[in-house]
Design an enzyme around this catalytic site. Structure first.
Site, short mmCIF file in Angstrom:
data_model
loop_
_atom_site.label_atom_id
_atom_site.label_comp_id
_atom_site.label_asym_id
_atom_site.label_seq_id
_atom_site.Cartn_x
_atom_site.Cartn_y
_atom_site.Cartn_z
N SER A 161 2.26 5.37 5.10
CA SER A 161 1.42 4.35 6.01
C SER A 161 0.92 5.09 7.39
O SER A 161 -0.08 6.00 6.95
CB SER A 161 2.63 3.36 6.44
N ASP B 126 -1.74 -3.78 -2.24
CA ASP B 126 -0.96 -3.29 -0.98
C ASP B 126 -1.75 -4.27 0.14
O ASP B 126 -2.92 -3.91 0.56
CB ASP B 126 -1.34 -1.71 -0.78
N HIS C 199 3.38 -2.16 -0.41
CA HIS C 199 2.96 -1.08 0.53
C HIS C 199 4.02 0.08 0.64
O HIS C 199 3.69 1.01 1.22
CB HIS C 199 2.90 -1.70 2.06
#
Lengths: 265, 381
Positions: free
Chosen positions: A95, A217, A245
């Site tokens: 991320s 995602d 995600h």
């Protein structure tokens, strides 16, 4: 306090192995890698850490100037590398930490051998000719969500957590502990993350990189992953069948296999 | 009184469908597999519109969806359950339902996550009340900040014989104001100036109000002809009699700007830094006594004096400038002397702001920082 103490660094695997550093994204702590790192600790010197304010890190090290942008977090990563004398690092960032790795590698390429970017996004806000997926109102809404979710951070709990860093089990016993943080730090990290624009930085990266893109995602959709792959001078894009995600949690086997395949090249 | 038989028919089906909370089962990716009637009403959607067609996170605000992906879903995977997560459900008509969510992960025989069971509680009133509390807290911080600013406002004394600079940096962390203050005023115009830096214990509105009272009391006492030490004891007596500002620390100095004579006293306050031309910066460590109202009896508070040559500078500050959790106090003082030495030729306002900024920029500075620098102008040639 040294960088490794500040960031609750934990090290596994052979001391002479190639360093493999795992960086957690916005939200939770290094436990995000619990299903992934054990697959690498036979061969690599696995280094895990918590960003300031998360997990077992020293929240007092949070600095609203330093940590107002991702550069401050990248500097934290480099400080750990310097202290532990990590060279030839395989950096695995999930991320927002994918971009933190990009910034660190662009600044100090000599430290890094490979980047593994899990669900990266160089800009979350939409822009002319670019779809990041979010508007400023969406981010304001997220900040409100953070405010309503103090996850165990009431004023009665905070001293227990803060006052006993040598007894992490105290904090662990509490619910939601993996994502617990001071709401002020969470809001600052959210701003640094979701208001960042690191599109220009991608071209500066000389380190070979793997982009792992999960399907469906909601945070970093596929066109964003493709944009990252396109702008990085030397990268491979691998589409995972895992959804969401956090493939490192929802599909650790597939994530591990993709990383191993890439590193074996 | 008898309970109607129909109401005693508490089949599992009935308990599920009419439970006093939304009840749903989803696949691990959030796709709806089963919902109860209560949830249909909460979400404003029929089950035909949900099952197999949408995911739980699709019903949240965009911010809530990010929160779901970055907190709720990973937490659920890591610890098998989550509790008391606040989200807003968005209904088809655009209205929002503030809700609290609990979820548990159910595993298959091989130990792999299989389904998620979730209960959803209407939290409209609770959320409204929480928001009121949050606003009230923020408002109190604003009021305290306003009070502090208004107390510290007002042009600082300027004069022929001196240059003055101040800086005030609130603590890096924590939103409440502290009780630091500074002051400078003429006792005899263009001749003798009084300079004060003080620090009240505590934070917030109460500390700001106490600071204002001590500051005014000290101003009043300064015009009565007390020597600095006796003046601080009179202030301590004021603090004792009116039960405010116990353990506050104060540095007080009177400087004759024409002759360069500075008389001063410090009640529990860190020593001022003195810079004389061509000499290293040093601490003015005399004239020391305990904080205000530290003991319940009259305290002898000594004065001290020093000669400030033309061009010389003196720096007063609060302990936030030198105290940090990660080093001993002496290290803080040594660092301060070194910093002042580097800034010795700068203007006093630059000195004050540079010192305050450096302290505020470091990690672990939990306190407010207040700095006042005064330079005696060099003699005219």
């Amino acid at each position: 306090m040294s960088p490794s103490e500040r960031h609750n660094v934990t090290v596994h695997g052979p001391a002479d192995g190639q360093p493999m550093m795992f960086a957690h994204g916005f939200g939770c702590d290094q436990a995000m890698w619990r299903f992934v790192w054990p697959a690498f600790s036979d061969e690599y010197r696995v280094v895990l850490f918590d960003h300031v304010g998360y997990g077992g890190s020293d929240a007092a090290a949070f600095d609203r100037h330093r940590h107002a942008t991702l550069d401050g977090y990248a500097a934290d990563v480099l400080a750990i590398c310097d202290e532990l004398a990590l060279d030839d690092v395989v950096f695995v960032g999930h991320s927002v930490s994918a971009m933190i790795g990009v910034l660190a590698a662009a600044a100090r390429p000599e430290r890094f051998a490979r980047l593994v970017l899990v669900g990266p996004s160089p800009r979350y806000l939409d822009d002319e000719g670019y779809v990041g997926g979010f508007s400023e109102e969406d981010i304001a809404d997220l900040l409100e969500s953070l405010e309503s979710n103090y996850l165990g951070w009431s004023s009665t709990m905070a001293p227990v957590i803060m006052g006993n860093p040598e007894r992490p089990e105290l904090a662990r016993e509490l619910t939601n502990s993996f994502c617990r943080t001071d709401p002020e730090i969470a809001a600052a990290f959210a701003r640094a993350t979701f208001l960042a624009d690191n599109r220009q930085d991608l071209e500066r990266v000389r380190t070979p990189a793997l982009v792992l893109q999960a399907s469906d995602d909601a945070i970093a959709p596929r066109p964003v992953g493709e944009f990252v792959h396109d702008r990085l001078p030397d990268s491979r894009l691998v589409l995972l069948s895992a959804t969401g995600h956090c493939p490192n949690l929802s599909a650790p086997e597939e994530t591990v296999a993709a990383i191993k395949t890439y590193l074996a090249r | 009184m008898t309970i109607p038989a129909a109401l005693l028919d508490e089949s599992a089906e009935d308990l599920f469908e009419t439970a006093p909370c939304g009840y749903l089962t989803t696949a691990v990716d959030g796709r709806f597999l089963r919902v109860n009637r209560t949830f249909e009403e909460m979400a404003g959607r029929e089950r035909e519109d949900l099952l197999g067609k949408r995911r739980f996170q699709d019903l949240l605000t965009v911010g809530g969806r990010i929160y779901h992906e970055t907190h709720l879903a990973p937490l659920l995977r890591m610890q098998g359950s989550v509790r008391e997560i606040a989200v807003d459900l968005v209904r088809p008509d655009g209205s929002r339902l503030p809700a609290l969510v609990n979820s548990v992960l159910r595993y298959d025989e091989a130990g792999r996550p299989a389904v998620i069971r979730t209960t959803v509680f209407d939290a409209t009133d609770r959320r409204r009340y929480e928001q009121e509390l949050l606003h009230a807290r923020r408002r109190e911080q604003e009021v305290a900040l306003e009070l502090q600013r208004s107390l510290l406002a007002g042009a600082l004394t300027e004069g022929e014989g001196l240059e003055l600079g101040v800086a005030y940096h609130p603590a890096d962390k924590g939103l409440e104001v502290g009780g630091d203050w500074y002051d400078a005023f003429w006792l005899v115009p263009e001749e003798t100036i009084a300079v004060v830096v003080g620090d009240v214990v505590g934070r917030g509105l109460a500390a700001a109000a106490t600071m204002g009272q001590l500051r005014s009391a000290l101003r009043a006492l300064a015009s009565t002809g007390f020597e600095p030490g006796a003046l601080l004891e009179a202030l301590s007596e004021f603090s004792r009699r009116h039960e405010l500002g116990q353990m506050a620390t104060v540095a007080y100095a009177e400087i004759d700007v024409r002759l360069g004579l500075m008389r001063y006293a410090c009640a529990g306050h860190p020593p001022p830094v003195v810079v004389e031309p061509a000499k290293p910066a040093r601490l003015a460590s005399d004239g020391r006594s305990p904080p205000l109202d530290a003991y319940s009896f009259w305290t002898d508070r000594p004065d001290a004096s020093l000669q400030l040559p033309p061009g010389g500078m003196v720096v007063f500050y609060s302990d936030g400038l030198i105290e940090r959790s990660d080093r001993p106090l002496q290290a803080g003082l040594d660092e301060l002397l070194a910093s002042v030495d580097e800034l010795r030729d700068a203007r006093p306002d630059t000195v004050a702001s540079s010192l305050a900024q450096a302290a505020a920029g470091t990690t672990g500075s939990p306190d407010d920082v207040c700095v006042l620098a005064l330079r005696r102008r060099p003699a005219r040639t």
